[in-house]
Each structure stands twice: as structure tokens, then as C-alpha cells.
Motif scaffolding. Structure first.
Motif, PDB file in Angstrom:
ATOM      1  N   TYR A 129       0.807  -1.226   0.000  1.00  7.97           N
ATOM      2  CA  TYR A 129       0.000   0.000   0.000  1.00  7.97           C
ATOM      3  C   TYR A 129       0.840   1.275   0.000  1.00  7.97           C
ATOM      4  O   TYR A 129       0.394   2.311  -0.486  1.00  7.97           O
ATOM      5  CB  TYR A 129      -0.941   0.009   1.202  1.00  7.97           C
ATOM      6  N   ARG A 138      -0.045   4.251  -2.642  1.00 12.10           N
ATOM      7  CA  ARG A 138      -0.143   4.003  -4.081  1.00 12.10           C
ATOM      8  C   ARG A 138      -1.469   3.329  -4.369  1.00 12.10           C
ATOM      9  O   ARG A 138      -2.044   2.649  -3.511  1.00 12.10           O
ATOM     10  CB  ARG A 138       1.016   3.147  -4.583  1.00 12.10           C
ATOM     11  N   THR A 139      -1.956   3.511  -5.566  1.00 11.77           N
ATOM     12  CA  THR A 139      -3.218   2.901  -5.954  1.00 11.77           C
ATOM     13  C   THR A 139      -2.980   1.455  -6.376  1.00 11.77           C
ATOM     14  O   THR A 139      -1.847   1.047  -6.652  1.00 11.77           O
ATOM     15  CB  THR A 139      -3.853   3.671  -7.121  1.00 11.77           C
ATOM     16  N   SER A 141      -3.861   0.259  -9.134  1.00  6.93           N
ATOM     17  CA  SER A 141      -3.420   0.310 -10.527  1.00  6.93           C
ATOM     18  C   SER A 141      -1.916   0.517 -10.622  1.00  6.93           C
ATOM     19  O   SER A 141      -1.253  -0.040 -11.500  1.00  6.93           O
ATOM     20  CB  SER A 141      -4.143   1.444 -11.277  1.00  6.93           C
ATOM     21  N   GLN A 142      -1.375   1.310  -9.725  1.00  9.77           N
ATOM     22  CA  GLN A 142       0.075   1.511  -9.690  1.00  9.77           C
ATOM     23  C   GLN A 142       0.795   0.227  -9.298  1.00  9.77           C
ATOM     24  O   GLN A 142       1.876  -0.075  -9.807  1.00  9.77           O
ATOM     25  CB  GLN A 142       0.423   2.640  -8.718  1.00  9.77           C
ATOM     26  N   ARG A 275      -4.811  -7.218  -5.939  1.00  5.71           N
ATOM     27  CA  ARG A 275      -5.845  -6.291  -5.482  1.00  5.71           C
ATOM     28  C   ARG A 275      -6.252  -6.601  -4.052  1.00  5.71           C
ATOM     29  O   ARG A 275      -6.371  -5.701  -3.209  1.00  5.71           O
ATOM     30  CB  ARG A 275      -7.071  -6.368  -6.396  1.00  5.71           C
ATOM     31  N   TRP A 278      -3.463  -5.644  -1.710  1.00  4.50           N
ATOM     32  CA  TRP A 278      -3.430  -4.192  -1.564  1.00  4.50           C
ATOM     33  C   TRP A 278      -4.517  -3.722  -0.601  1.00  4.50           C
ATOM     34  O   TRP A 278      -4.284  -2.856   0.248  1.00  4.50           O
ATOM     35  CB  TRP A 278      -3.611  -3.544  -2.939  1.00  4.50           C
ATOM     36  N   ARG A 279      -5.708  -4.276  -0.737  1.00  2.00           N
ATOM     37  CA  ARG A 279      -6.808  -3.894   0.152  1.00  2.00           C
ATOM     38  C   ARG A 279      -6.508  -4.263   1.602  1.00  2.00           C
ATOM     39  O   ARG A 279      -6.793  -3.483   2.526  1.00  2.00           O
ATOM     40  CB  ARG A 279      -8.108  -4.570  -0.297  1.00  2.00           C
ATOM     41  N   ARG A 282      -3.988  -1.802   2.862  1.00  5.06           N
ATOM     42  CA  ARG A 282      -4.637  -0.497   3.073  1.00  5.06           C
ATOM     43  C   ARG A 282      -5.422  -0.478   4.376  1.00  5.06           C
ATOM     44  O   ARG A 282      -5.322   0.473   5.160  1.00  5.06           O
ATOM     45  CB  ARG A 282      -5.569  -0.195   1.903  1.00  5.06           C
TER      46      ARG A 282
END
Length: 295
Positions: A129, A138-139, A141-142, A275, A278-279, A282
Motif C-alpha cells: 500500500y 499508491r493505488t 493500478s500503480q 488487489r 493491496w486492500r 490499506r
């Protein structure tokens, strides 16, 4: 000046975060494991060449046919045994370090994601994240782009290889396909590919690690019934995604080879895994941030 003062949010920079979901200890152990693994493979290949006493498929004899009691063979075998011990100890240490990582709780809920494989992925991408260069979020997508899983606009008559294998690994134990798509509508997004003579701006290692985890998740979650139909074991999200993607491309792209369809589905699974990772990262950062300010 008045406009800038009335709306400071336009130039406000988010407070930096600490990318603590990736630690130097985890990185050091993962790199050490890579070193021992590569050395062990090299020694195993050397031992095979020393002792091979059969001709290859082309009729050439490339081995030295040395006996097991040959001093050179004994020396290589001793080195190989020691490297296997060191590699095993490093794996145990890496797994232990991963268990103390906050992301390990997320890992436990992901069928097919192991401690070692996740640790090696984190070594390639850092904190999922938070960027390590500027400590800014960062997103997703990044993150995909960093792993080479982004898409780019195509151009007319662009030649795209049918194979989506990762450099350094051969997916599904097969070779690259030379088939091409010679006609793609302008404006259509296609998966990013390495191009001869151009330097890619993504991490090959990160892409490889993501694909290997996707493969492991598919192997752990995809099963076949008596009629040969695929189904997802225990409702595995990644297995079902893989199955749905294979079924979809079988209808939309009947001209694709089995290898192309396989690699396309693994790419989609890789993106879903990243994804979800990342979540999870986050949420950990946001919960810690809220706790630190007493929310």
C-alpha cells in the motif's frame, strides 16, 4: 492567491506513511533464499553433468560419466548437501518472519498462498500500500503497473504474442507460442508486453512472483469432476475466477491456444490476488492511523 487560500486541499500533500509491512529482515531472508536456491540449482546441474552416462535426444554425449566415488563428484555432492541444509534453514526463518507480519492474517484466509511465496512477493513489491521511495500511498493500478500487469492502448496492425509467460519461468511447463494477432482495433487495451530493444518499466521479478502465487492458488483450488468439468474447491475465489475466465475466453476467443487461455487466466488471477493484498494492506494502515489519532 485568494483562490489558493480558499481551497488548500488542491495543493495539500497527504501525510507520509511508514511502509512497515515490508521489513529489512524479510527482504534479507528472501534475498538469501534466492542466493541459496540459485547455488543449489547450479550444483545440482553440475552433479548431473558429471555423472550423466547417457546420450541426449540428439545423440550427443554431454555428460562425463564419472563414478560416484570420483573426488570431483564427492566434492560437488557435499556442497549440494550443505546448500540444501542452508536453503531449508533459510526457508524456516523466512516463514517465521512472515508469521509476525500483519499481512499473515490475510494470508491465512487465501487458499494456495503460502508463507514463503508471499514473503518473496513482498520482497519484490515492498509494502503493497505504501511506496518505499516517498512513503505515499499508491493505488492498486500503480501496484499492477509495477508488476507488469497493466494494459496499454494498442495500435492498428500491432503484433502481439499469444504467450503471456513470465521471463525466468515457464508457465504450465510449456514453451512460448509464436502465434500472433495481426489485427487489433486501435484504442483497444492489451496486456503490456516486453518489446525487443526497449527497457520495460516494470519489475520482472514482481511479475514472476505474482504469477507463481496465482499458479499455486489455481492448483490448490481447481478440481475436476467425473465428467472432466472444472469446479472450485471450498469456494475458492481465485479458482472460480480462473474457471470463469477460461470459460469466457473459450467462447470469445476460440482461436486461442490452450497455453494462451491458461496464461490469460493466470494473469487475471494475479491481478485479483494483488488487489486483495493491496486492500488488506490499506486496511491495516488505515486502522493503525485511526488508532494513532484516537478515532
Amino acid at each position: 492567491m485568494a483562490r489558493e487560500a480558499s481551497d488548500p486541499s488542491e495543493t495539500e500533500i497527504p501525510a507520509p506513511l511508514t511502509p512497515y509491512l515490508f521489513t529489512p529482515e524479510l527482504g534479507l531472508l528472501a534475498q538469501q533464499l534466492d542466493d541459496f536456491e540459485n547455488l543449489r540449482k547450479a550444483q545440482a546441474n553440475r552433479l548431473r553433468i558429471f555423472t550423466r552416462d547417457e546420450t541426449d535426444s540428439d545423440g550427443e554425449m554431454r555428460g562425463f560419466a564419472l563414478e560416484e566415488d570420483n573426488p570431483a563428484v564427492i566434492a560437488v555432492q557435499i556442497n549440494l548437501d550443505q546448500l540444501e541444509i542452508l536453503e531449508h534453514k533459510t526457508v524456516l526463518a523466512l516463514q517465521k518472519a512472515m508469521r509476525s507480519n500483519p499481512l499473515n492474517e490475510w494470508r491465512k484466509t487465501q487458499l494456495g498462498v503460502g508463507e514463503k511465496t508471499l514473503a518473496r512477493l513482498l520482497n519484490a513489491i515492498g509494502d503493497p500500500y505504501v511506496r518505499t521511495d516517498n512513503h505515499q500511498p499508491r493505488t492498486v493500478s500503480q501496484l499492477w503497473a509495477y508488476c507488469g500487469l497493466h494494459t496499454l492502448p494498442s495500435t492498428s496492425r500491432l503484433s502481439i504474442t499469444q504467450d503471456d509467460s513470465v521471463e525466468g519461468t515457464t508457465l504450465a511447463g510449456s514453451q512460448k507460442s509464436n502465434e500472433t494477432q495481426d489485427s487489433i482495433a486501435p484504442g483497444t487495451n492489451v496486456a503490456a508486453k516486453r518489446m525487443k530493444g526497449r527497457q520495460a518499466n516494470w519489475s520482472t521479478i514482481a511479475k514472476t512472483r505474482a504469477y507463481l502465487i496465482a499458479e499455486a492458488c489455481v492448483k490448490a483450488g481447481v478440481r475436476k469432476d467425473a465428467d472432466g468439468n472444472r469446479y472450485a474447491k471450498d469456494g475458492s475465489e481465485y479458482a472460480q475466477l480462473y474457471i470463469d475466465r477460461r470459460n469466457h475466453t473459450a467462447e470469445t476467443h476460440p482461436e486461442w491456444t490452450a497455453l494462451h487461455s491458461q496464461n490469460d487466466a493466470l494473469r487475471i488471477v494475479s491481478k485479483r490476488i494483488l488487489r486483495n493484498l493491496w486492500r488488506a494492506a490499506r486496511d491495516i494502515h488505515m486502522n493503525d492511523k485511526e488508532a494513532s489519532i484516537g478515532i
